[in-house]
Scaffold this active site. Structure first.
Site, mmCIF file in Angstrom:
data_model
loop_
_atom_site.group_PDB
_atom_site.id
_atom_site.type_symbol
_atom_site.label_atom_id
_atom_site.label_comp_id
_atom_site.label_asym_id
_atom_site.label_seq_id
_atom_site.Cartn_x
_atom_site.Cartn_y
_atom_site.Cartn_z
ATOM 1 N N CYS A 31 -2.305 9.305 31.560
ATOM 2 C CA CYS A 31 -2.552 8.496 32.755
ATOM 3 C C CYS A 31 -3.239 7.171 32.454
ATOM 4 O O CYS A 31 -3.232 6.271 33.293
ATOM 5 C CB CYS A 31 -3.397 9.279 33.764
ATOM 6 S SG CYS A 31 -2.595 10.761 34.385
ATOM 7 N N HIS A 41 0.425 7.623 42.244
ATOM 8 C CA HIS A 41 -0.007 7.459 40.855
ATOM 9 C C HIS A 41 1.208 7.506 39.931
ATOM 10 O O HIS A 41 1.583 8.568 39.440
ATOM 11 C CB HIS A 41 -0.998 8.582 40.533
ATOM 12 C CG HIS A 41 -1.493 8.632 39.130
ATOM 13 N ND1 HIS A 41 -1.505 7.548 38.272
ATOM 14 C CD2 HIS A 41 -2.037 9.669 38.422
ATOM 15 C CE1 HIS A 41 -2.024 7.916 37.115
ATOM 16 N NE2 HIS A 41 -2.350 9.196 37.186
ATOM 17 N N CYS A 81 -9.253 8.854 34.535
ATOM 18 C CA CYS A 81 -9.326 10.084 33.754
ATOM 19 C C CYS A 81 -7.979 10.285 33.071
ATOM 20 O O CYS A 81 -6.961 9.725 33.492
ATOM 21 C CB CYS A 81 -9.687 11.271 34.638
ATOM 22 S SG CYS A 81 -8.524 11.611 35.973
#
Length: 410
Positions: free
Chosen positions: A91, A366, A396
């Site tokens: 991510c 996302h 994160c």
């Protein structure tokens, strides 16, 4: 030496539904190429000057394989001489791309680098590469067991004592802030519409996941998302994922599954890119950068909890910039899960009113490899709108990592 940000742009985020999302039939190379084509005029540079294009993508298989960075450069019609490289820090990939670009331009080794990311989750959803949490390494699994992020998020919420209302409150605020931002056109500068590849008509020019009519009552009616996942047998003796997590954190007593679709990040398609330049390049062409990179950091964190890296990464990045959390005007803490935002905000002792003021991934979505680059543009636009100076972007990362970047508006 310094690395300057000339501009940032992104596509809209589109619902990531296979065969149904507004951008589901747009090849991810073309999604990224849409942004690349828009950048030279916006940023005041010539594409032939670009030394490299660094692109984050998490699912680097099928349509997102074959070095999507280089193929997107070609799809954009940029000169053959422009190189491209694809990276994966899960991510954090889009933000890591920017860090690498900042390193090269600040050192003077490169004059102009485009950093960004792309993810077509309609085509390649979570786990599309088939590697699982640990790449199938059973020897590693015996020593370091990793659970899926949803279980980790619920474990963090349990350990921190967060209630369902706490998490739903983060989700509601994300929706309200994103709806206000869209209504007031705050995303307009960064957005590049995606066109139909056949007709040239506008396919999508706005983020289509936001639910402006969201209420606490509606959020409260949603079912917990990760109960079944937590009950999945995964251990050598048939232990469930919840049991394996509790073996590492017995103080939790039980895992309270509290996150829902309304307090977890949305699945979307999208692409983004940021243009970074060296001081020499800026001076030689009398350019006016929008910002500079003050500091950056990556950290590792405990791999089962996995999602606790943003706070230590932010502190490390701020220390590199000679700053503290109190010096930061705006924060973009990626809303992978509501518990991540709550824990990071509390650990850093920052005012929640400065966090994700235009909503976040819960409301907007996302697109894994692209999100970090998207958040840089969001933060920069908002600094300019509010006449503020500094922002931190942090995410994160799966496997237990965190990444953060400090930018200063010019």
């Amino acid at each position: 030496m310094v690395s300057y940000i000339l501009d940032a742009a992104r596509t809209p985020r589109a619902r990531g539904k296979a065969g149904k999302g507004a951008l589901a039939d747009i090849h991810p190379q073309e999604l990224l190429a849409t942004v690349l084509r828009a950048l030279p005029e916006r940023g005041g540079f010539d594409a032939k000057d670009v030394d490299d294009v660094i692109v984050g993508a998490v699912a680097q298989v099928a349509e997102q394989g074959a070095n999507i960075a280089r193929n997107a450069v070609l799809a954009a019609g940029w000169p053959d001489e422009v190189a491209g490289v694809s990276i994966n820090r899960f991510c954090g990939s889009g933000l890591q791309a920017l860090i690498f670009a900042a390193m090269g331009t600040a050192a003077g080794w490169q004059d102009l680098v485009v950093a960004g990311g792309v993810e077509s989750m309609s085509r390649l959803g979570l786990g599309a590469d088939g590697a699982g949490q640990d790449g199938g390494n059973t020897r590693l699994r015996e020593r370091v067991f990793q659970v899926p992020q949803g279980v980790s998020a619920d474990l963090i919420a349990t350990l921190e004592g967060y209630t369902r209302a706490d998490l739903d409150g983060v989700g509601l605020r994300s929706q309200q802030n994103a709806a206000a931002a869209a209504r007031e056109g705050r995303f307009r500068r960064a957005l590049v519409p995606v066109l139909d590849p056949t007709t040239g008509a506008v396919r999508l020019d706005h983020d289509d996941l936001v639910r402006p009519d969201t209420t606490m009552e509606g959020l409260g009616a949603l079912k917990p998302a990760f109960v079944t996942l937590g009950a999945t047998a995964a251990g050598p003796n048939g232990e469930t994922l919840d049991q394996l997590a509790l073996a590492a954190y017995p103080q939790a007593g039980e895992i309270r599954h509290l996150h829902t679709a309304g307090s977890s990040s949305g699945v979307v398609d999208g692409a983004a890119a940021v243009v970074l330049a060296s001081e020499a390049y800026v001076r030689a062409r009398s350019l006016r950068p929008r910002a500079r990179v003050r500091g950056s950091a990556v950290v590792g964190s405990e791999p089962l909890l996995m999602l606790t890296g943003p706070a230590p990464a932010s502190l490390k990045a701020l220390a590199a910039a000679g700053m503290t959390p109190g010096d930061v005007d705006l924060w973009e803490i990626n809303e992978a899960f509501a518990a991540v935002v709550l824990q990071t905000t509390q650990r850093l002792g920052i005012d929640p009113a400065r966090v994700n003021v235009n909503g976040g991934a819960i409301a907007l979505g996302h697109p894994l490899g692209a999100t970090g680059a998207m958040l840089i543009g969001t933060a920069l636009d908002e600094l300019e709108r509010r006449d503020l100076n500094t922002a931190v972007v942090t995410l994160c990362i799966g496997g237990g990592q965190g990444v953060a970047v400090v930018i200063e508006r010019l």
